[in-house]
Design a protein around this motif. Sequence first.
Motif, PDB file in Angstrom:
ATOM      1  N   PHE A 105     -19.630 -50.843  -4.713  1.00  0.00           N
ATOM      2  CA  PHE A 105     -20.320 -49.676  -5.252  1.00  0.00           C
ATOM      3  C   PHE A 105     -21.411 -50.183  -6.164  1.00  0.00           C
ATOM      4  N   ASP A 106     -22.653 -49.721  -5.938  1.00  0.00           N
ATOM      5  CA  ASP A 106     -23.782 -50.190  -6.752  1.00  0.00           C
ATOM      6  C   ASP A 106     -24.362 -49.106  -7.651  1.00  0.00           C
ATOM      7  N   GLY A 107     -23.649 -47.990  -7.791  1.00  0.00           N
ATOM      8  CA  GLY A 107     -24.144 -46.886  -8.601  1.00  0.00           C
ATOM      9  C   GLY A 107     -24.718 -45.761  -7.776  1.00  0.00           C
ATOM     10  N   ASN A 108     -25.180 -46.060  -6.568  1.00  0.00           N
ATOM     11  CA  ASN A 108     -25.739 -45.052  -5.672  1.00  0.00           C
ATOM     12  C   ASN A 108     -25.070 -45.023  -4.304  1.00  0.00           C
ATOM     13  N   LEU A 110     -21.644 -46.142  -2.056  1.00  0.00           N
ATOM     14  CA  LEU A 110     -20.251 -46.581  -2.002  1.00  0.00           C
ATOM     15  C   LEU A 110     -19.983 -47.013  -0.569  1.00  0.00           C
ATOM     16  N   THR A 111     -19.653 -48.276  -0.396  1.00  0.00           N
ATOM     17  CA  THR A 111     -19.375 -48.828   0.929  1.00  0.00           C
ATOM     18  C   THR A 111     -17.903 -49.165   1.000  1.00  0.00           C
ATOM     19  N   ASP A 126     -23.655 -42.046   0.333  1.00  0.00           N
ATOM     20  CA  ASP A 126     -24.581 -41.816  -0.766  1.00  0.00           C
ATOM     21  C   ASP A 126     -23.829 -41.036  -1.833  1.00  0.00           C
ATOM     22  N   VAL A 127     -23.864 -41.533  -3.066  1.00  0.00           N
ATOM     23  CA  VAL A 127     -23.060 -40.955  -4.145  1.00  0.00           C
ATOM     24  C   VAL A 127     -23.968 -40.373  -5.217  1.00  0.00           C
ATOM     25  N   ASN A 128     -23.576 -39.206  -5.718  1.00  0.00           N
ATOM     26  CA  ASN A 128     -24.279 -38.555  -6.807  1.00  0.00           C
ATOM     27  C   ASN A 128     -23.251 -38.154  -7.862  1.00  0.00           C
ATOM     28  N   LYS A 129     -23.438 -38.609  -9.078  1.00  0.00           N
ATOM     29  CA  LYS A 129     -22.552 -38.198 -10.158  1.00  0.00           C
ATOM     30  C   LYS A 129     -22.980 -36.816 -10.622  1.00  0.00           C
ATOM     31  N   ILE A 130     -22.021 -35.888 -10.669  1.00  0.00           N
ATOM     32  CA  ILE A 130     -22.304 -34.520 -11.105  1.00  0.00           C
ATOM     33  C   ILE A 130     -22.245 -34.420 -12.627  1.00  0.00           C
ATOM     34  N   GLY A 131     -21.202 -35.009 -13.212  1.00  0.00           N
ATOM     35  CA  GLY A 131     -21.073 -34.962 -14.658  1.00  0.00           C
ATOM     36  C   GLY A 131     -19.694 -35.400 -15.112  1.00  0.00           C
ATOM     37  N   GLU A 132     -19.505 -35.362 -16.421  1.00  0.00           N
ATOM     38  CA  GLU A 132     -18.211 -35.702 -17.004  1.00  0.00           C
ATOM     39  C   GLU A 132     -18.097 -35.039 -18.367  1.00  0.00           C
ATOM     40  N   SER A 133     -16.851 -34.725 -18.765  1.00  0.00           N
ATOM     41  CA  SER A 133     -16.638 -34.130 -20.079  1.00  0.00           C
ATOM     42  C   SER A 133     -15.145 -33.996 -20.366  1.00  0.00           C
ATOM     43  N   LYS A 134     -14.861 -33.681 -21.618  1.00  0.00           N
ATOM     44  CA  LYS A 134     -13.496 -33.345 -22.000  1.00  0.00           C
ATOM     45  C   LYS A 134     -13.147 -32.012 -21.358  1.00  0.00           C
ATOM     46  N   THR A 165     -21.016 -32.476  19.195  1.00  0.00           N
ATOM     47  CA  THR A 165     -21.843 -33.651  18.922  1.00  0.00           C
ATOM     48  C   THR A 165     -21.031 -34.870  18.495  1.00  0.00           C
ATOM     49  N   ASP A 166     -21.585 -36.015  18.811  1.00  0.00           N
ATOM     50  CA  ASP A 166     -21.007 -37.288  18.375  1.00  0.00           C
ATOM     51  C   ASP A 166     -21.221 -37.444  16.871  1.00  0.00           C
ATOM     52  N   LYS A 167     -22.401 -37.066  16.405  1.00  0.00           N
ATOM     53  CA  LYS A 167     -22.752 -37.175  14.987  1.00  0.00           C
ATOM     54  C   LYS A 167     -21.911 -36.201  14.169  1.00  0.00           C
ATOM     55  N   THR A 168     -21.253 -36.720  13.155  1.00  0.00           N
ATOM     56  CA  THR A 168     -20.412 -35.904  12.278  1.00  0.00           C
ATOM     57  C   THR A 168     -20.815 -36.172  10.841  1.00  0.00           C
ATOM     58  N   GLU A 169     -21.181 -35.121  10.131  1.00  0.00           N
ATOM     59  CA  GLU A 169     -21.515 -35.239   8.713  1.00  0.00           C
ATOM     60  C   GLU A 169     -20.237 -35.088   7.890  1.00  0.00           C
ATOM     61  N   ILE A 170     -20.079 -35.935   6.901  1.00  0.00           N
ATOM     62  CA  ILE A 170     -18.918 -35.875   6.013  1.00  0.00           C
ATOM     63  C   ILE A 170     -19.420 -35.731   4.582  1.00  0.00           C
ATOM     64  N   GLU A 171     -18.843 -34.774   3.869  1.00  0.00           N
ATOM     65  CA  GLU A 171     -19.182 -34.551   2.468  1.00  0.00           C
ATOM     66  C   GLU A 171     -17.885 -34.540   1.662  1.00  0.00           C
ATOM     67  N   ILE A 172     -17.880 -35.289   0.584  1.00  0.00           N
ATOM     68  CA  ILE A 172     -16.700 -35.394  -0.275  1.00  0.00           C
ATOM     69  C   ILE A 172     -17.107 -34.985  -1.681  1.00  0.00           C
ATOM     70  N   TYR A 173     -16.386 -34.024  -2.217  1.00  0.00           N
ATOM     71  CA  TYR A 173     -16.631 -33.531  -3.566  1.00  0.00           C
ATOM     72  C   TYR A 173     -15.362 -33.797  -4.365  1.00  0.00           C
ATOM     73  N   VAL A 174     -15.455 -34.628  -5.397  1.00  0.00           N
ATOM     74  CA  VAL A 174     -14.254 -34.959  -6.155  1.00  0.00           C
ATOM     75  C   VAL A 174     -14.446 -34.696  -7.637  1.00  0.00           C
ATOM     76  N   GLU A 175     -13.362 -34.206  -8.216  1.00  0.00           N
ATOM     77  CA  GLU A 175     -13.231 -34.116  -9.667  1.00  0.00           C
ATOM     78  C   GLU A 175     -12.005 -34.927  -9.995  1.00  0.00           C
ATOM     79  N   GLY A 176     -12.174 -35.892 -10.878  1.00  0.00           N
ATOM     80  CA  GLY A 176     -11.067 -36.757 -11.245  1.00  0.00           C
ATOM     81  C   GLY A 176     -10.656 -36.570 -12.686  1.00  0.00           C
ATOM     82  N   ILE A 177      -9.378 -36.790 -12.949  1.00  0.00           N
ATOM     83  CA  ILE A 177      -8.826 -36.718 -14.284  1.00  0.00           C
ATOM     84  C   ILE A 177      -8.545 -38.141 -14.747  1.00  0.00           C
ATOM     85  N   ARG A 178      -9.137 -38.512 -15.882  1.00  0.00           N
ATOM     86  CA  ARG A 178      -8.960 -39.867 -16.409  1.00  0.00           C
ATOM     87  C   ARG A 178      -7.475 -40.112 -16.683  1.00  0.00           C
TER      88      ARG A 178
END
Length: 179
Positions: A105-108, A110-111, A126-134, A165-178
Amino acid sequence: MKIITISALTLLSSITMAADYKIDPAHSSVVFKIGHLGVSTTVGQFNEFEGQFSYAENGKSGSASLNIKADSVSTNHEARDKHLRSPDFLDVKQFPSLTFKSTTFDGNTLTGDLTLHGVTKAVSLDVNKIGESKDPWGGYRSGFEAKTVILRSDFGVTYFIPGVTDKTEIEIYVEGIRQ
């Protein structure tokens, strides 16, 4: 002879600390999009999955893993979902899980290794950070979205190409708890 000592504080300040998170499935999604007969896009998701991720405070390194229960596939159409679970597509009896384990992972980007239908291939997201908070319960959360495109034939899923189609788009949306 000189004796050199390094204080623990000095050593710790030179290391980029990583935070570990457990994916909160109630606030996360694994979605796919695939073309149908050249006239529409079918959207589906997997309803059951678990995983974790970590990333450095500087955002330039990290890791992730995801384990998806294949028979939790849902396209909001029971007959189609039953067909997707069959040997024509996911063959969930023989291959009950889809997994992803990152290698870099280089910040943008994830392989890592995606295992689907018993075949493992390297993919990049391709990774995009949405945000973080308490959070209101005393925890700390962080959220990301990641996207990639795969060819399902690369994983041995060739039924009804090109109608589906052979082409398949995958989207992953995650919220993690520290942790």
